[in-house]
Design a protein around this motif. Structure first.
Motif, short mmCIF file in Angstrom:
data_model
loop_
_atom_site.label_atom_id
_atom_site.label_comp_id
_atom_site.label_asym_id
_atom_site.label_seq_id
_atom_site.Cartn_x
_atom_site.Cartn_y
_atom_site.Cartn_z
N GLN A 106 0.84 -1.20 0.00
CA GLN A 106 0.00 0.00 0.00
C GLN A 106 0.88 1.25 0.00
OE1 GLN A 106 -3.56 -2.38 1.23
NE2 GLN A 106 -3.47 -0.28 0.59
N PRO A 107 0.39 2.36 -0.55
CA PRO A 107 1.18 3.60 -0.54
C PRO A 107 1.13 4.29 0.83
CG PRO A 107 -0.94 3.99 -1.57
CD PRO A 107 -0.90 2.52 -1.24
N PRO A 108 2.13 5.12 1.14
CA PRO A 108 2.18 5.79 2.46
C PRO A 108 1.01 6.75 2.71
CG PRO A 108 4.30 5.95 1.34
CD PRO A 108 3.32 5.39 0.35
N SER A 109 0.37 7.26 1.65
CA SER A 109 -0.80 8.12 1.84
C SER A 109 -1.98 7.50 1.13
CB SER A 109 -0.54 9.53 1.27
OG SER A 109 -1.69 10.32 1.45
N ASP A 110 -3.05 7.24 1.90
CA ASP A 110 -4.24 6.61 1.33
C ASP A 110 -5.43 7.00 2.20
OD1 ASP A 110 -5.84 5.03 -0.29
OD2 ASP A 110 -4.67 3.22 -0.02
N GLU A 117 -0.85 2.61 7.81
CA GLU A 117 -0.07 1.90 8.83
C GLU A 117 0.51 0.60 8.25
OE1 GLU A 117 0.44 4.35 10.97
OE2 GLU A 117 0.04 3.15 12.75
N THR A 118 -0.27 -0.06 7.40
CA THR A 118 0.23 -1.27 6.74
C THR A 118 1.43 -0.93 5.87
OG1 THR A 118 -1.94 -2.32 6.77
CG2 THR A 118 -0.39 -3.13 5.11
N SER A 119 1.33 0.18 5.15
CA SER A 119 2.44 0.62 4.30
C SER A 119 3.71 0.81 5.13
CB SER A 119 2.06 1.94 3.62
OG SER A 119 3.11 2.39 2.80
N LYS A 120 3.55 1.48 6.25
CA LYS A 120 4.71 1.76 7.12
C LYS A 120 5.28 0.47 7.72
CE LYS A 120 4.27 5.31 10.08
NZ LYS A 120 4.08 5.99 11.40
N LEU A 149 11.38 -2.67 -3.10
CA LEU A 149 10.08 -2.32 -2.50
C LEU A 149 9.36 -1.29 -3.36
CD1 LEU A 149 8.05 -2.28 -0.09
CD2 LEU A 149 9.57 -0.62 1.03
N TYR A 150 8.10 -1.55 -3.63
CA TYR A 150 7.27 -0.64 -4.45
C TYR A 150 5.93 -0.40 -3.76
CZ TYR A 150 10.47 -1.87 -8.26
OH TYR A 150 11.58 -2.06 -9.05
N TYR A 151 5.40 0.82 -3.96
CA TYR A 151 4.05 1.15 -3.46
C TYR A 151 3.11 1.25 -4.65
CZ TYR A 151 6.89 2.78 0.46
OH TYR A 151 7.80 2.86 1.48
N TRP A 152 1.95 0.61 -4.53
CA TRP A 152 0.95 0.78 -5.59
C TRP A 152 0.17 2.05 -5.33
CZ3 TRP A 152 0.21 -4.29 -3.04
CH2 TRP A 152 -0.75 -4.29 -2.04
N LEU A 157 -6.98 6.98 -6.62
CA LEU A 157 -5.76 7.55 -7.21
C LEU A 157 -5.43 8.92 -6.63
CD1 LEU A 157 -6.50 6.57 -10.94
CD2 LEU A 157 -5.69 5.13 -9.06
N GLN A 158 -5.70 9.11 -5.33
CA GLN A 158 -5.38 10.40 -4.73
C GLN A 158 -4.99 10.25 -3.27
OE1 GLN A 158 -9.08 12.57 -5.29
NE2 GLN A 158 -9.87 11.84 -3.35
N ASP A 159 -4.16 11.21 -2.79
CA ASP A 159 -3.79 11.21 -1.38
C ASP A 159 -4.91 11.84 -0.55
OD1 ASP A 159 -3.53 13.97 -1.51
OD2 ASP A 159 -1.33 13.97 -1.50
N ILE A 160 -4.67 12.04 0.75
CA ILE A 160 -5.76 12.52 1.61
C ILE A 160 -6.07 14.01 1.37
CG2 ILE A 160 -5.48 10.78 3.41
CD1 ILE A 160 -3.97 12.97 5.05
N PHE A 161 -5.25 14.67 0.57
CA PHE A 161 -5.54 16.07 0.22
C PHE A 161 -6.14 16.18 -1.18
CE2 PHE A 161 -1.80 16.03 3.07
CZ PHE A 161 -2.41 16.59 4.18
#
Ligand SMILES: [Zn+2]
Length: 254
Positions: A106-110, A117-120, A149-152, A157-161
């Motif tokens: 998972q990506p760091p921002s979702d 937290e899973t990403s971290k 290591l890769y993040y999908w 398709l957007q961060d929390i902002f």
């Protein structure tokens, strides 16, 4: 053959954002492992948590089997994932069990903190799984190397902002959309739940739209985009580019 580990928070997350890429890697002969941090125990309006977990673990296993892959449940709990000692141990245990060459997560921002937290936790485990003195609480063998290591991409398709994530490249998954659909279709229980909570019955359609929208970013019909983790210690070259060749479109050069 080398092993690929896709590590998501819930059963069905990786099917939305990374199943096509996994299908291409499976076709190249790589051994596929799918893991989830939680059993998705909250994902039902009718079933008890332990019952829906059992159903969803089976669905995740069926999905991995589409790629002749192996499924691993880390043992975490839905909507309770946090960066703490318990979760560091269970996450690192899965990394050591699989000993992957490449990790996708998972990506760091979702939109959901559980995803972040899973990403971290996966990022941390990918690094510390090779530290011999880190104790998982059960017998494990430390990894001999730090994996790629890769993040999908994030949901919608957007961060929390509301901004797009800075994806590094996209993978053309048009030729394996049938496999991606087959994997998502294994998660039958989620169709009903999402219909109930979001008043919306477009599980498969939403996945296809999201994959189509990522395709637009790379000028192909369907795509899955990724960011490579380039923190110190991790391999810095893009191994997925070497494996996937023309299927991969660089977004940094555009
Ligand atoms: Zn999720």
């Amino acid at each position: 053959m080398e092993r690929i580990l896709a590590f998501s928070c819930h059963p069905d997350d990786l099917e939305f954002e990374a199943a096509g890429t996994l299908a291409l890697l499976a076709a190249k002969g790589y051994e596929i492992h799918c893991a989830t941090m939680t059993g998705g125990e909250v994902g039902s309006q009718t079933e008890k948590p332990q019952d829906i977990r059992n159903i969803r673990l089976k669905e995740a296993e069926e999905s991995a089997r589409v790629l002749k892959g192996t499924y691993h449940y880390a043992g975490g709990h839905d909507l309770q994932v946090e960066y703490n000692d318990y979760y560091r141990k269970i996450t690192t245990r899965v990394l050591r069990e699989v000993d992957p060459y490449i990790v996708l997560t998972q990506p760091p921002s979702d939109y959901l903190v559980d995803h972040e937290e899973t990403s971290k936790l996966v990022r941390n485990a990918a690094f510390i799984a090779s530290v011999p003195s880190f104790d998982c609480g059960v017998p494990t063998t430390p990894m001999k190397r730090i994996p790629y290591l890769y993040y999908w991409n994030a949901i919608d398709l957007q961060d929390i902002f509301g901004r797009p994530l800075p994806m590094h490249f996209g993978v053309d998954v048009a030729s394996v959309m049938d496999k991606k659909e087959q994997m998502l279709a294994c998660h039958k229980s989620q169709r009903d739940w999402l219909k109930y909570i979001f008043k919306w019955d477009a599980y498969m359609e939403n996945m296809k739209n999201e994959t189509r929208n990522q395709g637009k970013l790379i000028g192909r019909e369907y795509g899955e985009c990724f960011i490579q983790h380039l923190g110190s210690g991790h391999p810095q070259d893009n191994i997925l580019g070497r494996i996937l060749g023309d299927y991969l479109v660089d977004l940094l050069e555009k």
